[in-house]
Design an enzyme around this catalytic site. Structure first.
Site, PDB file in Angstrom:
ATOM      1  N   GLY A 254     -21.271  12.916   7.386  1.00  0.00           N
ATOM      2  CA  GLY A 254     -21.510  13.913   6.369  1.00  0.00           C
ATOM      3  C   GLY A 254     -22.152  15.177   7.000  1.00  0.00           C
ATOM      4  O   GLY A 254     -22.656  15.054   8.300  1.00  0.00           O
ATOM      5  N   LYS A 255     -22.400  16.098   6.284  1.00  0.00           N
ATOM      6  CA  LYS A 255     -23.308  17.359   6.744  1.00  0.00           C
ATOM      7  C   LYS A 255     -24.660  17.130   7.033  1.00  0.00           C
ATOM      8  O   LYS A 255     -25.146  17.630   8.273  1.00  0.00           O
ATOM      9  CB  LYS A 255     -23.353  18.350   5.553  1.00  0.00           C
ATOM     10  CG  LYS A 255     -21.961  19.240   5.454  1.00  0.00           C
ATOM     11  CD  LYS A 255     -22.345  20.391   4.377  1.00  0.00           C
ATOM     12  CE  LYS A 255     -20.813  20.814   4.140  1.00  0.00           C
ATOM     13  NZ  LYS A 255     -20.803  21.957   3.011  1.00  0.00           N
TER      14      LYS A 255
END
Ligand code: GLU
Length: 489
Positions: A254-255
């Protein structure tokens, strides 16, 4: 079943089909890269297509950003929104006529119909199914007498549940369940097609032979295969890419896991070729122990079959290591060009420390030659300002150093004085004469290199690390070295 477009035995054509909804992260670029490599390897074509039919999610500037990202990494495409090609336009919002024509074929065959319900009603069906702990299937509510489609209602596929078996170039042979096949929306009430429908039309019209995309699309394959059949199309080859996992390997990247926009990696001093090698080797290798690959090697050796099925781990430390390897491999002049950009666009950064601004090219190249082995990113060059200006003192380098902090100020002064005298006596200033002097100093003072050399390095550079001491001093010059050592006395 009539085959409209036989895709095999034709040149390989792959595509990257991002939605312009944000930046290009490593997962997206890996999909693009694999599609690109396959096309290049087979002397085929690689196509860029924008899938912009979800107008709510569109982000201004994202299309340009995606193009810049591909260019920055060195993934060039043969056809695309900005360069055109035989199957233009390559932007879905400009292909609405095509989707309507294909939709009409389905309507004519009685395989598509207007959805008469309001979104609220459909939501109610969904909630009913949820309450009954059953999967929601629209086809259980299929209207008996749907109204004529006037373009303001969603157009739905009239599906016939059945099971398919197909071969995925990465995932292997897969048999789908008939249960999940449903009356999916083909064209939304806003007139735009869904991805589910549009990509099949585009891939067909653009003669795409291999669909390479993320595994999140696997669960929709039953519906896609049903659509191919209804449209009387032969599906292309599918290759679904496993997820990229975080560093621990326990969840999808994920980011927050540190994966940046690829343009940011370039801005931070990562080489395109290192990024390409790193991204390609996330979940792929050629079966040897080779760790880094040039673009030419990737084109030669890539194969879909060697992509591993389990998720690949994103390991930024490995990227950093790989970047250092690629920096070391660059010829000095090439490295010089890479770090000396005009700073006006991505890929043309200027990584020199500010103090280097007025320095001459020959000297800068000497600095670079010394620094090359030490650079993990091009941005690390910023730490070599002491070659261009007298650095400001940072006494913590001494007080935080396990060995040096034990020395009394008078002992330090003695050691620096001895070093000063020894180096001042040199009549020839070369790495060799300096090294000989340094060795004599060790004997003379009875100190360990870890103490004596660290001290000299600190007073000459005020930096935590430097290239080999004799080389560093040689390049600084005798006058400058003595001035810096002398300043501390
Ligand atoms: N537009 C889709 C996405 O952004 C592309 C999927 C595909 O490659 O077919 O994920």
């Amino acid at each position: 079943m009539t085959v409209i477009l036989p895709v095999m035995n034709t040149p390989i054509r792959t595509r990257f089909a991002p939605s312009p909804t944000g930046y290009l992260h490593v997962g997206g670029i890996r999909t693009a890269l694999f599609a690109y490599l396959l096309a290049r390897q087979n002397k085929g074509q690689f196509v860029l297509r924008f899938e912009d039919t979800d107008k709510k999610r569109e982000v201004v500037g994202s299309a340009e950003h995606l193009i810049a990202s591909l260019r920055a990494i060195g993934i060039d495409y043969d056809e695309g929104p900005d360069i055109g090609g035989p199957y233009a336009p390559y932007i879905q919002s400009q292909r609405l006529d095509s989707y309507r024509q294909w939709a009409q074929k389905l309507i004519d065959k009685g395989l598509a119909y207007a959805d008469p319900y309001t979104p609220e009603q459909v939501q109610q069906f969904r909630e009913q199914a949820q309450a009954a702990k059953k999967a929601f299937l629209y086809r259980n509510h299929r209207p008996k007498q749907p109204p004529a489609w006037d373009g303001t209602q969603p157009l739905r596929f009239k599906s016939t549940p059945q099971s398919y078996t197909y071969h995925d170039a990465v995932m292997g042979e897969t048999t789908t369940s008939s249960e999940v096949i449903d009356d999916i929306i083909l064209i939304k009430s806003d007139g735009y097609p869904t991805y589910n429908f549009a990509h099949i039309i585009d891939d067909t019209e653009m003669h795409i032979t291999h669909i390479i995309r993320g595994q999140e699309f696997l669960s929709s394959m039953p519906n896609y295969l049903a659509l191919y059949e209804a449209l009387e199309l032969t599906p292309p080859v599918f290759a679904h890419m496993p997820h990229i996992m975080n560093e621990q390997g326990n969840k999808k990247l994920g980011k927050r896991d540190g994966a940046k926009d690829v343009l940011d990696y370039i801005r931070d001093g990562y080489l395109p070729e290192a990024l390409m090698s790193f991204i390609a080797t996330m979940g792929w290798n050629d079966g040897t122990t080779q760790e880094t690959y040039t673009k030419a090697e990737l084109i030669k050796r890539f194969s879909l079959e060697k992509i591993q099925r389990s998720g690949a781990r994103f390991d930024e430390k490995r990227l950093l290591w790989m970047n250092g390897q690629f920096i070391r491999e660059l010829p000095l002049d090439e490295l010089y060009t890479r770090v000396s950009g005009n700073g006006q666009s991505v890929g043309h950064e200027n990584f020199w420390p500010e103090a280097a601004a007025g320095a001459d090219e020959a000297y800068k190249k000497q600095v670079l030659a010394l620094a090359q082995d030490r650079l993990k990113t091009l941005a690390d060059l910023g730490g070599f300002g002491y070659f261009f200006t007298i650095p400001s003192k940072d006494l913590s380098l001494i007080t935080d150093n396990k060995q040096l902090k034990k020395l009394k100020p008078s002992e330090i002064a003695q050691l620096v004085q001895a070093s000063y005298d020894k180096l001042a006596a040199l009549t020839e200033w070369t790495p060799e004469t300096i090294q000989a002097a340094l060795n004599e100093l060790l004997e003379q003072t009875g100190q360990k290199p870890g103490i004596l050399f660290s001290l000299i390095r600190i007073y000459a550079t005020w930096a935590p690390f430097s290239p080999q001491l004799n080389n560093t001093l040689a390049l600084l010059g005798q006058t400058q070295t003595l001035e810096r050592l002398g300043a501390s006395l």
